[in-house]
Design an enzyme around this catalytic site. Structure first.
Site, PDB file in Angstrom:
ATOM      1  N   VAL A  87      -6.051   3.953   2.602  1.00  0.00           N
ATOM      2  CA  VAL A  87      -7.266   4.716   2.295  1.00  0.00           C
ATOM      3  C   VAL A  87      -8.053   4.046   1.166  1.00  0.00           C
ATOM      4  O   VAL A  87      -7.825   2.897   0.839  1.00  0.00           O
ATOM      5  CB  VAL A  87      -6.929   6.175   1.947  1.00  0.00           C
ATOM      6  CG1 VAL A  87      -6.475   6.927   3.162  1.00  0.00           C
ATOM      7  CG2 VAL A  87      -5.880   6.247   0.842  1.00  0.00           C
ATOM      8  N   GLY A 116     -15.499   5.645   8.747  1.00  0.00           N
ATOM      9  CA  GLY A 116     -14.640   4.900   9.667  1.00  0.00           C
ATOM     10  C   GLY A 116     -13.850   3.864   8.899  1.00  0.00           C
ATOM     11  O   GLY A 116     -13.358   4.131   7.803  1.00  0.00           O
ATOM     12  N   PRO A 127     -17.612   0.864   8.292  1.00  0.00           N
ATOM     13  CA  PRO A 127     -18.672   1.872   8.191  1.00  0.00           C
ATOM     14  C   PRO A 127     -18.184   3.138   7.509  1.00  0.00           C
ATOM     15  O   PRO A 127     -17.011   3.505   7.596  1.00  0.00           O
ATOM     16  CB  PRO A 127     -19.036   2.135   9.657  1.00  0.00           C
ATOM     17  CG  PRO A 127     -17.827   1.733  10.438  1.00  0.00           C
ATOM     18  CD  PRO A 127     -17.218   0.596   9.684  1.00  0.00           C
ATOM     19  N   GLU A 155     -11.339   6.453   5.517  1.00  0.00           N
ATOM     20  CA  GLU A 155     -11.904   7.241   4.422  1.00  0.00           C
ATOM     21  C   GLU A 155     -12.473   8.529   5.003  1.00  0.00           C
ATOM     22  O   GLU A 155     -13.061   8.519   6.094  1.00  0.00           O
ATOM     23  CB  GLU A 155     -13.027   6.447   3.731  1.00  0.00           C
ATOM     24  CG  GLU A 155     -13.606   7.099   2.514  1.00  0.00           C
ATOM     25  CD  GLU A 155     -12.762   6.893   1.254  1.00  0.00           C
ATOM     26  OE1 GLU A 155     -13.083   7.552   0.248  1.00  0.00           O
ATOM     27  OE2 GLU A 155     -11.808   6.103   1.275  1.00  0.00           O
ATOM     28  N   LYS A 168      -5.227  -7.271  -3.118  1.00  0.00           N
ATOM     29  CA  LYS A 168      -4.648  -6.304  -4.063  1.00  0.00           C
ATOM     30  C   LYS A 168      -5.256  -6.631  -5.409  1.00  0.00           C
ATOM     31  O   LYS A 168      -5.183  -7.779  -5.881  1.00  0.00           O
ATOM     32  CB  LYS A 168      -3.121  -6.434  -4.116  1.00  0.00           C
ATOM     33  CG  LYS A 168      -2.425  -5.313  -4.905  1.00  0.00           C
ATOM     34  CD  LYS A 168      -2.616  -3.986  -4.194  1.00  0.00           C
ATOM     35  CE  LYS A 168      -1.954  -2.815  -4.905  1.00  0.00           C
ATOM     36  NZ  LYS A 168      -0.599  -2.559  -4.472  1.00  0.00           N
ATOM     37  N   ALA A 174     -11.410   3.419   1.261  1.00  0.00           N
ATOM     38  CA  ALA A 174     -12.015   2.382   2.104  1.00  0.00           C
ATOM     39  C   ALA A 174     -13.508   2.193   1.871  1.00  0.00           C
ATOM     40  O   ALA A 174     -14.207   1.680   2.744  1.00  0.00           O
ATOM     41  CB  ALA A 174     -11.764   2.710   3.576  1.00  0.00           C
ATOM     42  N   SER A 233       0.862  -1.183   0.000  1.00  0.00           N
ATOM     43  CA  SER A 233       0.000   0.000   0.000  1.00  0.00           C
ATOM     44  C   SER A 233       0.896   1.230   0.000  1.00  0.00           C
ATOM     45  O   SER A 233       1.708   1.420   0.910  1.00  0.00           O
ATOM     46  CB  SER A 233      -0.900  -0.013   1.238  1.00  0.00           C
ATOM     47  OG  SER A 233      -1.577   1.217   1.384  1.00  0.00           O
ATOM     48  N   SER A 249      -6.527  -2.973  -1.439  1.00  0.00           N
ATOM     49  CA  SER A 249      -5.669  -2.046  -2.162  1.00  0.00           C
ATOM     50  C   SER A 249      -5.709  -2.411  -3.637  1.00  0.00           C
ATOM     51  O   SER A 249      -6.096  -3.521  -4.014  1.00  0.00           O
ATOM     52  CB  SER A 249      -4.233  -2.112  -1.644  1.00  0.00           C
ATOM     53  OG  SER A 249      -4.154  -1.668  -0.304  1.00  0.00           O
ATOM     54  N   SER A 250      -5.283  -1.479  -4.480  1.00  0.00           N
ATOM     55  CA  SER A 250      -5.251  -1.754  -5.916  1.00  0.00           C
ATOM     56  C   SER A 250      -4.043  -1.071  -6.528  1.00  0.00           C
ATOM     57  O   SER A 250      -3.462  -0.149  -5.951  1.00  0.00           O
ATOM     58  CB  SER A 250      -6.545  -1.290  -6.591  1.00  0.00           C
ATOM     59  OG  SER A 250      -6.840   0.049  -6.253  1.00  0.00           O
TER      60      SER A 250
END
Length: 366
Positions: A346, A356, A353, A299, A159, A348, A81, A228-229
């Protein structure tokens, strides 16, 4: 066979000396490493090539110190990440399956499984086809870990590919559309779709989400997803971490959620869930060196409010809101555990939630 897990700091983008030292000291063998999850110091965006550099450095050590062929080493899941905004420290958590005879125990102990999904096509991203492919990969990884009950899964790290100009053109050349032509936005969408795939596999969702729900219905999420990407792969690389009774070893994982960016109690709840007793008003000193690492997603709240107070990160044209929230939450979590080398990521959406995010914690109970 038991799981050994250690955190090492990266002193530069290509520094894998921490893992090499653990191998040289006999903590685990190079051929026993099964997964790596880490943070690098790039921009965290589409063109963050620090992830590729770190990946290469760690795989080179496994090739130099072990006996597995390149074809095997290149398939080891390494989820990097990008972005260590604020006070976050670049680091990696290394998982190894070591050959020993664990003492019999009925206590839940750490188990790790990994899998690669089918190829995710550019036109799959942000659509139910990707949800199904990720879900299938999660189930394969659970089986590989020896986990039968979804309730025993506490952390799923994926990922997945995002969209680039090249892959968008590829889809169009074959007569397909893509969900967005904004490459940075495709990171959010890919992560969120993977999060829904995890939730679908684990029964956190009642049914397969529709394309209209993906990225929009924020009531749908997984409490254990960390997605993640990047540009470096075209499959969902999946690491499932949970507990299995009788697995042996000193490590155990638990999870909770941060309800918002200030909810450091969510971090302590994840640590308690992993089996570490903490006082009601916990502090970093109470961890007593037993925490291996925490992993969380965050986020910026889409309402632009935090506990009723106005927030302006979403309106900032100079610094992307991802970088604002990563730095802020990284500081909150680092203060809670007394260590800036924590995994904070991030984008997210559908992971915990809204506003969060999920938190997983691995502790040493030995």
């Amino acid at each position: 066979m038991t799981i050994e897990v250690r955190k090492v700091v990266l002193e530069s983008v290509t520094d894998a000396s921490g893992m090499r030292a653990l191998i040289d000291e006999g903590v685990f063998g190079a051929d026993e490493v099964i997964a790596v999850v880490g943070k690098t110091e790039g921009n965290g965006g589409v063109n963050d090539y620090t992830r590729i550099l770190a990946d290469r450095a760690f795989r080179d050590v496994l090739m130099e110190s072990g006996t597995r062929p390149f074809e095997t080493v290149k398939e080891i899941p390494m989820v990097w990440s990008g972005g260590t905004d604020g006070i976050l420290t670049p680091h990696a958590t290394v998982f190894a399956r070591v050959a020993d005879d664990p003492e019999p125990t009925d206590e839940p102990r750490l188990a790790v499984g990994y899998a690669m999904s089918e190829v995710i096509l550019p036109e799959d991203i942000g659509r139910p086809a990707m949800v199904e492919k990720v879900a299938a990969g999660v189930k394969k990884a659970m089986a590989e870990a020896g986990i039968d009950d979804p309730a025993d899964v506490h952390y799923v790290q994926t990922k997945t590919p995002l969209l680039t100009i090249e892959t968008m053109n590829d889809a169009k050349s074959r007569g397909h559309t893509v969900v967005t032509e904004d490459t940075l936005e495709s990171m959010n969408i890919s992560n969120g779709t993977a999060g829904l795939g995890i939730g679908y596999a684990l029964g956190e969702l009642e049914s397969l989400p529709t394309e209209e729900q993906i990225g929009h219905d924020l009531s749908l999420y997984s409490s254990v997803a960390s997605c993640s990407s990047g540009v470096e792969l075209d499959q969902a690389q999946t690491v499932v971490v949970g507990n299995v009774r009788g697995a042996g070893g000193p490590y155990r994982i638990g999870h909770s959620v941060m309800k918002d960016a200030l909810d450091f109690e969510g971090v302590y709840e994840a640590i308690r869930s992993a089996g570490l007793d903490l006082p009601e008003r916990a502090r970093a000193e109470d961890l007593d060196g037993r925490l291996v690492n925490v992993f969380l997603k965050c986020e910026a709240d889409p309402t632009a409010r935090l506990r009723g107070r106005r927030q302006v990160a979403l309106d900032d044209s100079d610094v992307h809101h991802h970088r604002h929230i990563k730095g802020a939450v990284g500081g909150v979590v680092a203060a809670a555990v007394g260590d800036p080398a924590v995994f904070v990521s991030v984008a997210a959406i559908h992971q915990g939630p809204s506003g969060g995010g999920p938190v997983a914690a691995i502790v040493d109970l030995g």
